[in-house]
Design a protein around this motif. Sequence first.
Motif, PDB file in Angstrom:
ATOM      1  N   HIS A  95       0.644   2.755 -88.635  1.00  0.00           N
ATOM      2  CA  HIS A  95       0.250   3.734 -89.596  1.00  0.00           C
ATOM      3  C   HIS A  95      -0.948   4.479 -89.072  1.00  0.00           C
ATOM      4  CE1 HIS A  95       2.860   1.085 -92.560  1.00  0.00           C
ATOM      5  NE2 HIS A  95       3.647   1.784 -91.804  1.00  0.00           N
ATOM      6  N   ARG A  96      -1.720   3.801 -88.740  1.00  0.00           N
ATOM      7  CA  ARG A  96      -3.154   4.581 -88.161  1.00  0.00           C
ATOM      8  C   ARG A  96      -2.761   5.727 -87.185  1.00  0.00           C
ATOM      9  NH1 ARG A  96      -6.756   5.253 -84.545  1.00  0.00           N
ATOM     10  NH2 ARG A  96      -5.379   3.893 -83.152  1.00  0.00           N
ATOM     11  N   LEU A  97      -1.890   5.167 -86.146  1.00  0.00           N
ATOM     12  CA  LEU A  97      -1.608   6.092 -85.083  1.00  0.00           C
ATOM     13  C   LEU A  97      -0.776   7.388 -85.506  1.00  0.00           C
ATOM     14  CD1 LEU A  97      -1.758   6.297 -82.097  1.00  0.00           C
ATOM     15  CD2 LEU A  97       0.403   5.266 -81.796  1.00  0.00           C
ATOM     16  N   ILE A  98       0.028   7.158 -86.625  1.00  0.00           N
ATOM     17  CA  ILE A  98       0.739   8.123 -87.196  1.00  0.00           C
ATOM     18  C   ILE A  98      -0.217   9.214 -87.887  1.00  0.00           C
ATOM     19  CG2 ILE A  98       2.040   9.009 -89.079  1.00  0.00           C
ATOM     20  CD1 ILE A  98       3.817   6.468 -88.605  1.00  0.00           C
ATOM     21  N   GLN A  99      -1.341   8.833 -88.272  1.00  0.00           N
ATOM     22  CA  GLN A  99      -2.316   9.631 -88.932  1.00  0.00           C
ATOM     23  C   GLN A  99      -2.956  10.315 -87.865  1.00  0.00           C
ATOM     24  OE1 GLN A  99      -5.369   7.479 -91.314  1.00  0.00           O
ATOM     25  NE2 GLN A  99      -6.797   9.243 -90.934  1.00  0.00           N
ATOM     26  N   VAL A 100      -3.313   9.903 -86.643  1.00  0.00           N
ATOM     27  CA  VAL A 100      -3.999  10.637 -85.702  1.00  0.00           C
ATOM     28  C   VAL A 100      -3.003  11.432 -85.171  1.00  0.00           C
ATOM     29  CG1 VAL A 100      -4.955  10.208 -83.205  1.00  0.00           C
ATOM     30  CG2 VAL A 100      -5.292   8.518 -85.090  1.00  0.00           C
ATOM     31  N   ARG A 101      -1.556  11.168 -85.116  1.00  0.00           N
ATOM     32  CA  ARG A 101      -0.815  12.082 -84.516  1.00  0.00           C
ATOM     33  C   ARG A 101      -0.563  13.305 -85.368  1.00  0.00           C
ATOM     34  NH1 ARG A 101       3.621   7.434 -83.073  1.00  0.00           N
ATOM     35  NH2 ARG A 101       2.956   6.894 -81.089  1.00  0.00           N
ATOM     36  N   GLU A 102      -0.608  13.190 -86.555  1.00  0.00           N
ATOM     37  CA  GLU A 102      -0.626  14.227 -87.474  1.00  0.00           C
ATOM     38  C   GLU A 102      -1.621  15.187 -87.628  1.00  0.00           C
ATOM     39  OE1 GLU A 102       0.599  12.903 -91.376  1.00  0.00           O
ATOM     40  OE2 GLU A 102       2.698  12.796 -90.728  1.00  0.00           O
ATOM     41  N   GLN A 103      -2.886  14.506 -87.368  1.00  0.00           N
ATOM     42  CA  GLN A 103      -4.121  15.334 -87.238  1.00  0.00           C
ATOM     43  C   GLN A 103      -3.843  16.459 -86.149  1.00  0.00           C
ATOM     44  OE1 GLN A 103      -6.963  12.192 -87.101  1.00  0.00           O
ATOM     45  NE2 GLN A 103      -7.263  12.012 -89.291  1.00  0.00           N
ATOM     46  N   HIS A 104      -3.455  15.671 -84.857  1.00  0.00           N
ATOM     47  CA  HIS A 104      -3.492  16.523 -83.816  1.00  0.00           C
ATOM     48  C   HIS A 104      -2.216  17.631 -83.824  1.00  0.00           C
ATOM     49  CE1 HIS A 104      -6.067  14.915 -80.611  1.00  0.00           C
ATOM     50  NE2 HIS A 104      -5.813  14.138 -81.305  1.00  0.00           N
ATOM     51  N   TYR A 105      -1.227  17.271 -84.757  1.00  0.00           N
ATOM     52  CA  TYR A 105      -0.169  18.238 -84.874  1.00  0.00           C
ATOM     53  C   TYR A 105      -0.537  19.422 -85.812  1.00  0.00           C
ATOM     54  CZ  TYR A 105       4.232  20.376 -86.306  1.00  0.00           C
ATOM     55  OH  TYR A 105       5.224  21.181 -86.653  1.00  0.00           O
ATOM     56  N   TYR A 106      -1.372  19.225 -86.715  1.00  0.00           N
ATOM     57  CA  TYR A 106      -1.793  20.265 -87.883  1.00  0.00           C
ATOM     58  C   TYR A 106      -2.952  20.886 -87.547  1.00  0.00           C
ATOM     59  CZ  TYR A 106       1.790  18.456 -90.876  1.00  0.00           C
ATOM     60  OH  TYR A 106       3.135  18.141 -91.453  1.00  0.00           O
ATOM     61  N   ASN A 107      -3.517  20.317 -86.208  1.00  0.00           N
ATOM     62  CA  ASN A 107      -4.727  21.123 -85.560  1.00  0.00           C
ATOM     63  C   ASN A 107      -6.068  20.700 -86.765  1.00  0.00           C
ATOM     64  OD1 ASN A 107      -3.659  21.667 -83.343  1.00  0.00           O
ATOM     65  ND2 ASN A 107      -3.926  23.950 -83.371  1.00  0.00           N
ATOM     66  N   ARG A 108      -6.064  19.666 -87.345  1.00  0.00           N
ATOM     67  CA  ARG A 108      -6.989  19.258 -88.182  1.00  0.00           C
ATOM     68  C   ARG A 108      -8.528  19.007 -87.566  1.00  0.00           C
ATOM     69  NH1 ARG A 108      -7.204  20.551 -92.836  1.00  0.00           N
ATOM     70  NH2 ARG A 108      -8.408  18.786 -93.390  1.00  0.00           N
ATOM     71  N   PRO A 109      -9.446  19.383 -88.276  1.00  0.00           N
ATOM     72  CA  PRO A 109     -10.958  19.406 -87.514  1.00  0.00           C
ATOM     73  C   PRO A 109     -11.180  17.937 -86.975  1.00  0.00           C
ATOM     74  CG  PRO A 109     -11.025  20.242 -90.040  1.00  0.00           C
ATOM     75  CD  PRO A 109      -9.489  19.842 -89.639  1.00  0.00           C
TER      76      PRO A 109
END
Length: 695
Positions: free
Chosen positions: A56-70
Motif C-alpha cells: 500500500h505504501r509503494l502504491i502511494q509512491v507510484r501514484e505520486q510519480h504518475y501524477y507528478n506530485r511535488p
Amino acid sequence: MPETEQSPETRRERITAHTLDAKALGRIIDQLVGGAPARDGNAGDGPKRGRWSELHRLIQVREQHYYNRPEADPVLPEPYADSPLRMQSDILRRTHVELKARLTENPVIVKVTPNREVQAEQDAAQRLETVLQRGYEQVVERSGIDPQGDLSDGQSIACFGVLHWQKAAHVWPEYSDAEELDELPPDRSEAKRYRPREDDEDGKAYRETAASEARRNLEARARAGYPWHIEVLHPSMVAPVLDRSFANGLAAMLVMRSMPLLEYAERVRRDGIVVEYEARSAALRKLRIYDERDRPEGWHPSADDEAWGVEVRIAQYWTRDEFYEAISDGGGWVIVKSFAHPYEMPPFALATAQHTNHPDPVLAYEPALTGLYRTKPFFDFFLTMEKIIAANIALPMYWIKLSDDSMALDADNHPLVLTRNALSAQVLPPGASFEKIEFEMNPAFVAALERAAIEMEKSAPATGQVEITATTQPWTARLGQSQANVEPAQLVKQQARAFRVMFRNMALVMGKSADDGGFGAAIGVYDGDDLIAIEPDEIRAMAIDVKISPTSAAERITATEHGVSIWERRVISRRKLYEDYMQEEDPQALADEVEAEDVYQQYMRPQVIQQELARRMREFIVLNADGGFSGPGGMQMSPEQVLSANGASVQQQQGPPQMPMPDAVAGSVGGQVAMPGLPGIAPAGAAPMAGMQGF
C-alpha cells in the motif's frame, strides 16, 4: 457502500450468528493492514505494519510519480537543493493513456453453452447469456462506471485491478399481489388477464391470473434495473488472502474504507441494528454514513478533515461463508453487522498485471509501468539538473570574493550567491570583488541524460502501437503488431478471467432459492423491446465464458489482408481465413453465406439478368450483318414478319425475299443497323439478342 442483500428480518436473526468476535477480527485486520494511526495522531491498538502495508505504501509512491506530485520531485545536491526548478517526465501518463485505450478497445462478451444438446437447455442458455450481458451493460450505463477502464488503471498504475460484485435486490420494487376487479376491462387483450373468482367475499368478481401477475411483476423489476452492484476498488483499499484450497476464489478479502463520519448509526438502524458501544470520539454516538464514494487518503491533494469531516474507518471482511462490517475511530474495532452470504466465495476477482510466484505481495504483484517507475526518477534528476544549468548559463550567478580570497557567507553560514539584479544592493567591504560563477554544460552530462532517456523509453511497456507507412506490406505490419500486442493481450486476458469469475458467481447465486440466499424469482432484462427472463431452476451447470478480443482494430485489418493474400495462393482454406485471420465468431456460417453468394453470382444471376433483359427488350428487332433480322430471344425473322410486327399489312411472297442492302449498312458499326422508318427496331450498335434462348 451498497446496501446488504438480506431482508431486515433475516439480518436481525443473524446479526449475532457470526464466527468471529471483535477481538479476533481486530487481530486479523492488524495482521493484514496493520494498526494504522488515526488522523489525530493517536496510534491504533495493533502493530504499525501488516503483510499488505508495504505494498500500500509503494502504491502511494507510484501514484505520486504518475501524477507528478511535488513529493516525487528529484532530490538535488547542494547548492541546488533549494532551486525552484523541478522537472518530471510525462512518460508515465502518456504510456498509460495509450495502454488503457488498447485494453478498453474491445468490449466484454459473455458466452453461455449448455452441457447437453437439448433444445430446452439451449434456449435457457441463450436467455441466461442475454440476461448476463444486457444486465451488465445496464449496470455500467446507469452507474456511469467503466469496469474495464478502472481495471486497466489498477493493472497499469498500482499493481492489480480489483473487481467486486454484490447483490442489489433493493433496486427492485416490492412484489405486487394479484389485481382484483369488479368488471372486465373493455380491451379484449386486457380482459384475458383475468378470470372469474370462485368466491366473492370482498365484492370483487374477477382476479388476475397467476401468469399475468408474474409477468407484470417481472416487467416492473426489469424496468427498475439489474439487481447487481458492480464496482472496481482501488488496490490500496484491499488485502486479499489466498490459500491452497480447491474451492473457488480467494480465501478471504479485507476491504478498508475511509468515509465521512455522518450519522452511521442511523443508517444501520434501518437494517434493524442498534449500535451501542463506548467510543473514543463523542461523534461516534451519532453516526451516519451515506452511500458516498470513498474519501481521499491523507496524502491526496483534496484530503482535509475540515472539508471532508471526521474520519471513521470501516473494515469489511469477507470469508467464503460470512461477511463482517466493523468500525473504528482509531481505537478498537466494533462489529456492527455480520451475516452468512450465498456467494460461496468472497465476491472479488483480481486482474493482475505482472504476477510472479512470490510470497511477498510487494514482489508478487507489479504494475505494467514497473519499468518506468524504476527509471523515471533518474531521468527526472538529469532533466532537472539540465534545466538548472541552462538557466544559470543564461542568467549568470556571482559570489563575493573577500580580500583574503575567501568566499563571503550569509547569516546561515552558507556561501553568499547573488544574481545580477542583486549586485547593486550589495556594499562590498574593502578589498572584496564580485566573481562570476562559470557554468558549463559538460558533454559527459549531456550523454548521461541521453542514455537515461533511451533506457527509460526501453523500459516502457508495449501498448500495441506500431508505425505503419503506405509502403508497409501486410505481413510486415502484422508481424510488428503481433509483437507489440503480446503484453496488452496478457493484460486483456487477466481482465477476461476476472469477469469470468464474476459472471459465473452471479449465475450461481441467481440459480439459488430465496432460502439459500438467492433472489427466489426470475430475473429479466429488456433486449430492445423484448423482455428476456431466466428462472432460477433453469440455471443448471452451464459453461459460462467471457471473451475480450485481444486483437486491435488495426491488427485485425492487417491480419485480414495477410490472410487474403495467403488464401489466394490456396495455402489455407476459406474457413481458416475466417477463423484465424478475420477472427469471426461463427466462421462456418460466414463460409456458407459466401458460398451461397458465389453460387448465386455464377449460376443464378446471369439467368435473372437474361429474364429481365428479355422482359424489357421483347419488342426490339435487330438487323444482322448478313441482312437478316433477329427478334426477341434471338429468333430469326423474315422481312414480312418485321413489317407485320410494325403494323404493316404485307402480302406473302413465294420464294426468298429480294431486298437490297440498305446504304446505311456500309457505314454501320459491327454490321448491324436499325431499319430506317420502322418504329420499334433497335438503333444501330444495339447488342444482338443471341443467347436469350427460351424466352
